[in-house]
Write a protein that holds these residues in place. Structure first.
Motif, PDB file in Angstrom:
ATOM      1  N   LEU A 280      83.044  65.088   2.804  1.00 42.46           N
ATOM      2  CA  LEU A 280      83.471  65.288   1.372  1.00 42.46           C
ATOM      3  C   LEU A 280      82.549  64.932   0.267  1.00 42.46           C
ATOM      4  CD1 LEU A 280      85.294  66.328  -0.634  1.00 42.46           C
ATOM      5  CD2 LEU A 280      87.422  64.732   0.190  1.00 42.46           C
ATOM      6  N   ALA A 281      82.505  63.486   0.649  1.00 42.83           N
ATOM      7  CA  ALA A 281      81.539  62.539  -0.583  1.00 42.83           C
ATOM      8  C   ALA A 281      80.338  62.538  -1.205  1.00 42.83           C
ATOM      9  CB  ALA A 281      82.008  60.839  -0.085  1.00 42.83           C
ATOM     10  N   ASP A 282      79.966  63.497   0.159  1.00 43.08           N
ATOM     11  CA  ASP A 282      78.376  64.040  -0.186  1.00 43.08           C
ATOM     12  C   ASP A 282      79.095  65.026  -1.701  1.00 43.08           C
ATOM     13  OD1 ASP A 282      77.217  62.795   1.128  1.00 43.08           O
ATOM     14  OD2 ASP A 282      77.230  63.451   2.817  1.00 43.08           O
ATOM     15  N   ALA A 283      79.459  65.946  -1.315  1.00 49.92           N
ATOM     16  CA  ALA A 283      80.335  67.060  -1.724  1.00 49.92           C
ATOM     17  C   ALA A 283      81.021  66.963  -3.303  1.00 49.92           C
ATOM     18  CB  ALA A 283      81.180  68.162  -1.351  1.00 49.92           C
ATOM     19  N   VAL A 284      80.928  65.695  -3.279  1.00 50.74           N
ATOM     20  CA  VAL A 284      81.802  65.431  -4.707  1.00 50.74           C
ATOM     21  C   VAL A 284      80.198  64.856  -5.283  1.00 50.74           C
ATOM     22  CG1 VAL A 284      81.977  63.374  -6.075  1.00 50.74           C
ATOM     23  CG2 VAL A 284      83.401  64.390  -3.983  1.00 50.74           C
ATOM     24  N   ALA A 285      79.896  63.593  -5.039  1.00 55.63           N
ATOM     25  CA  ALA A 285      77.974  63.640  -4.974  1.00 55.63           C
ATOM     26  C   ALA A 285      76.974  64.975  -5.810  1.00 55.63           C
ATOM     27  CB  ALA A 285      77.415  62.559  -4.547  1.00 55.63           C
ATOM     28  N   THR A 286      76.850  65.926  -5.181  1.00 56.69           N
ATOM     29  CA  THR A 286      76.440  67.412  -5.882  1.00 56.69           C
ATOM     30  C   THR A 286      77.107  67.620  -6.945  1.00 56.69           C
ATOM     31  OG1 THR A 286      75.679  67.726  -3.392  1.00 56.69           O
ATOM     32  CG2 THR A 286      75.377  69.079  -4.764  1.00 56.69           C
ATOM     33  N   ASP A 287      78.067  68.154  -6.692  1.00 54.45           N
ATOM     34  CA  ASP A 287      79.184  68.355  -7.710  1.00 54.45           C
ATOM     35  C   ASP A 287      79.389  67.374  -9.007  1.00 54.45           C
ATOM     36  OD1 ASP A 287      79.939  71.326  -9.081  1.00 54.45           O
ATOM     37  OD2 ASP A 287      81.211  70.701  -7.969  1.00 54.45           O
ATOM     38  N   SER A 288      78.677  66.445  -8.794  1.00 49.37           N
ATOM     39  CA  SER A 288      79.204  65.438  -9.837  1.00 49.37           C
ATOM     40  C   SER A 288      79.431  65.610 -11.266  1.00 49.37           C
ATOM     41  CB  SER A 288      78.614  63.840  -9.704  1.00 49.37           C
ATOM     42  OG  SER A 288      76.779  63.870 -10.284  1.00 49.37           O
ATOM     43  N   HIS A 289      78.511  66.364 -11.926  1.00 51.01           N
ATOM     44  CA  HIS A 289      78.102  66.520 -13.201  1.00 51.01           C
ATOM     45  C   HIS A 289      78.983  67.566 -13.735  1.00 51.01           C
ATOM     46  CE1 HIS A 289      75.939  67.448 -17.327  1.00 51.01           C
ATOM     47  NE2 HIS A 289      76.137  68.137 -16.885  1.00 51.01           N
ATOM     48  N   ARG A 290      79.567  68.635 -12.920  1.00 49.43           N
ATOM     49  CA  ARG A 290      80.568  69.416 -13.539  1.00 49.43           C
ATOM     50  C   ARG A 290      81.674  68.884 -12.762  1.00 49.43           C
ATOM     51  NH1 ARG A 290      84.233  73.387 -11.594  1.00 49.43           N
ATOM     52  NH2 ARG A 290      83.653  72.805  -9.084  1.00 49.43           N
ATOM     53  N   LEU A 291      82.637  67.993 -11.885  1.00 47.85           N
ATOM     54  CA  LEU A 291      83.463  67.193 -12.311  1.00 47.85           C
ATOM     55  C   LEU A 291      83.259  66.359 -13.367  1.00 47.85           C
ATOM     56  CD1 LEU A 291      83.309  66.252  -8.239  1.00 47.85           C
ATOM     57  CD2 LEU A 291      85.314  67.905  -9.353  1.00 47.85           C
ATOM     58  N   ALA A 292      82.726  66.025 -13.693  1.00 45.74           N
ATOM     59  CA  ALA A 292      82.954  64.885 -15.071  1.00 45.74           C
ATOM     60  C   ALA A 292      83.229  65.312 -16.137  1.00 45.74           C
ATOM     61  CB  ALA A 292      81.389  64.015 -15.541  1.00 45.74           C
ATOM     62  N   ARG A 293      82.038  66.606 -16.333  1.00 45.11           N
ATOM     63  CA  ARG A 293      82.735  67.645 -17.686  1.00 45.11           C
ATOM     64  C   ARG A 293      84.516  68.482 -17.557  1.00 45.11           C
ATOM     65  NH1 ARG A 293      79.066  68.567 -20.681  1.00 45.11           N
ATOM     66  NH2 ARG A 293      79.583  70.615 -21.733  1.00 45.11           N
ATOM     67  N   ILE A 294      84.422  67.805 -16.267  1.00 39.93           N
ATOM     68  CA  ILE A 294      85.992  68.781 -15.883  1.00 39.93           C
ATOM     69  C   ILE A 294      86.995  67.123 -16.463  1.00 39.93           C
ATOM     70  CG2 ILE A 294      88.163  69.691 -14.486  1.00 39.93           C
ATOM     71  CD1 ILE A 294      85.826  70.845 -12.780  1.00 39.93           C
ATOM     72  N   VAL A 295      87.304  65.768 -15.856  1.00 37.71           N
ATOM     73  CA  VAL A 295      87.809  65.218 -16.552  1.00 37.71           C
ATOM     74  C   VAL A 295      87.846  64.923 -17.989  1.00 37.71           C
ATOM     75  CG1 VAL A 295      87.471  62.354 -15.928  1.00 37.71           C
ATOM     76  CG2 VAL A 295      87.212  63.886 -13.765  1.00 37.71           C
ATOM     77  N   VAL A 296      86.488  65.059 -18.542  1.00 38.62           N
ATOM     78  CA  VAL A 296      86.278  64.839 -20.124  1.00 38.62           C
ATOM     79  C   VAL A 296      87.392  65.505 -20.906  1.00 38.62           C
ATOM     80  CG1 VAL A 296      84.888  65.305 -22.088  1.00 38.62           C
ATOM     81  CG2 VAL A 296      83.995  64.041 -20.454  1.00 38.62           C
ATOM     82  N   ALA A 297      87.219  67.703 -19.900  1.00 39.76           N
ATOM     83  CA  ALA A 297      88.330  68.502 -20.812  1.00 39.76           C
ATOM     84  C   ALA A 297      89.905  67.632 -20.707  1.00 39.76           C
ATOM     85  CB  ALA A 297      87.447  69.657 -19.919  1.00 39.76           C
ATOM     86  N   GLU A 298      90.392  67.825 -19.145  1.00 39.37           N
ATOM     87  CA  GLU A 298      91.281  67.309 -19.467  1.00 39.37           C
ATOM     88  C   GLU A 298      91.698  65.535 -19.372  1.00 39.37           C
ATOM     89  OE1 GLU A 298      92.554  67.136 -15.138  1.00 39.37           O
ATOM     90  OE2 GLU A 298      91.370  66.185 -14.664  1.00 39.37           O
TER      91      GLU A 298
END
Length: 489
Positions: free
Chosen positions: A82-100
């Motif tokens: 799961l941590a690997d998946a977070v690292a791979t998708d980190s850019h998108r996840l960060a932008r979601i945090v910005v948006a919400e």
């Protein structure tokens, strides 16, 4: 799958994730998720009910025996994936945090990095679940003490760090052998839902990690009061923590509550003033001051107070505020209600005698006509009874008070119902040893800004909570002890 690629992104209708499946909202009521920086609706989530809470808990309870039966190292490997998946998708996840949530993009990227770190550290603990064997007073007998998971853990997370707080609780809970139900705050539910998507792709079995959505007084209360939840771990306000404490009382629910703070920032006469100013800026203005460990009140020795204050006000005035995607120093506040709360505290403090040194306050015109904005505000305070020194501000407002000596600073720092974090800047190591015995706070930063580390222990005293997170002590909190008397006579 949400992709925040522009301010004009179409709102996404999310479902809850229960027992490995996305549960459609159907005709149920929904909650709109707002971007704090422009007030656009970026998503909708189901307004969860008591029935939704019970279904998620039932799924977790059904999955838990099989999950516990896996070798701990296998649970750790899945969490590591799961941590690997977070690292791979980190850019998108960060932008979601910005948006919400409204924090600057670089700070959101740091939050996703923290999420990954929490998960990786938890996975490393898979080989550290230890027990004890001790001699009995009886012949031909031993006493075995084992550590077992609680069973079903409920995680309730705050809106200031929605992704990191979810990982902080989820990782150790799963590695310890528990199954997990997450309810993020309704302001910021998207990070947790996206984490569930990644968990399913990483191979975490159905029912092991469930995510529900809705409002705390309804679905949150149902999760806490249900007979199926064994442990509740919550990060949020002291007010909410008290309500959860009451809700769990009937079943003697095991609770871990990380609540509010009113951290004192003490600067003594021998401090490196420039270093103290730099640390105080970070400790107050990171995430627009929406951090439980943020510096909430500053006590400065009178001999360096003017020097510190002048430099701090100058640096505060120079901070940039704006579109979180452009990486300003300060992003948006989470809501209009939070802006008004801060303004109320500042107004009360001013009426009580505080002198305004830097007048920031709410911003609501021009570039700030949409969104929730509050500019840095600095005030001089003479009395520790001021609302500015006693109420948790949780925003970019800094009250500064002069002190005569070290003992007075300690007394004033301890004059609070909170006990989460405190700061001290001095070159006198004796004072460090002294505060370790005198300051009534669970976490102390000495000659540095805030930012706890994953191998430490993050815990509050007093009205700042129960239990704690991180490190070996935090991990141990997701395990309970079982004693077996083994007699072979």
């Amino acid at each position: 799958m949400l992709d925040i690629s522009s301010k004009e992104a179409e709102a996404v209708a999310y479902s809850m994730f229960i027992d490995g499946a996305w549960t459609e909202g159907g005709d149920r009521d929904v909650i709109e998720v707002e971007n704090p920086a422009n007030q656009e609706i970026i998503a909708t989530i189901p307004d969860g009910t008591q029935d939704d809470a019970e279904r998620s808990l039932e799924a977790a309870a059904k999955a838990q025996p099989g999950w516990e039966a896996l070798p701990a190292i296998e649970r750790g490997r899945l969490v590591s994936r799961l941590a690997d998946a977070v690292a791979t998708d980190s850019h998108r996840l960060a932008r979601i945090v910005v948006a919400e949530q409204g924090k600057p993009l670089n700070q959101a990227e740091g939050e996703i990095a923290a999420l990954e770190t929490f998960l990786r550290y938890a996975a490393e603990n898979a080989r550290r679940i230890e027990g004890e064997i001790m001699p009995s007073d009886n012949a031909a007998e031993e006493i075995w003490i084992r550590r077992r998971p609680y069973g079903v853990v409920v995680g309730l997370t705050a809106w200031n760090y929605p992704a990191a707080l979810a990982g902080r609780k989820l990782g150790p809970a799963l590695v310890a052998g528990n199954c997990f139900v997450l309810l993020s705050h309704e302001f910021t539910p998207l990070s947790g839902l996206e984490l569930a998507r990644l968990a399913a792709a990483a191979g975490i079995p159905d029912g092991v990690f469930n995510v529900v959505t809705g409002r705390g007084p309804v679905i949150g209360r149902a999760l806490v009061e249900s007979r199926l939840s064994d442990l509740v771990t919550m990060t949020g306000s002291t007010r909410a923590g008290r309500e959860i404490y009451g809700s769990g009382a009937a079943q003697l629910k095991v609770l871990r509550l990380e609540l509010g703070g009113k951290a004192p920032f003490i600067v003594m006469e021998d401090a490196d003033v420039d270093a103290a100013v730099t640390a105080a800026l970070q400790a107050r203005y990171t995430n627009c001051g929406q951090v439980c460990t943020c510096s909430e009140r500053v006590y400065v020795h009178q001999s360096v107070a003017d020097q510190f204050t002048e430099k701090f006000v100058t640096a505060s005035r120079a901070l940039t505020i704006g579109d979180p995607l452009s990486n300003p120093d300060i992003g948006a506040k989470i809501s209009g209600g939070e802006v008004q709360k801060i303004k109320r505290i500042v107004d009360e403090g001013t009426r009580a005698g505080a002198e305004t040194l830097l007048e920031g306050g709410p911003l609501a015109s021009g570039d700030y006509s949409r969104g929730h904005w509050y500019a840095p505000t600095v005030l001089a305070v003479d009395e520790n009874s001021s609302p500015l020194m006693q109420q948790e501000i949780f925003g970019p407002v800094v009250p500064i008070m002069k002190v005569d000596d070290f003992d007075q600073a300690i007394d004033l720092a301890n004059d609070t119902e909170y006990g989460l974090s405190a700061y001290l800047f001095t070159k006198n190591i004796k004072r460090l040893m002294s505060i370790s015995h005198k300051l009534k706070f669970g976490e102390i930063y000495f000659n540095r800004s805030n930012g706890e580390q994953v191998q430490g222990f993050h815990t509050g005293w007093g009205q700042s909570g129960l239990g704690g997170e991180d490190g070996k002590y935090g991990f141990d909190g997701y395990l309970r002890k079982q004693t077996t008397y083994v007699n072979w006579a």
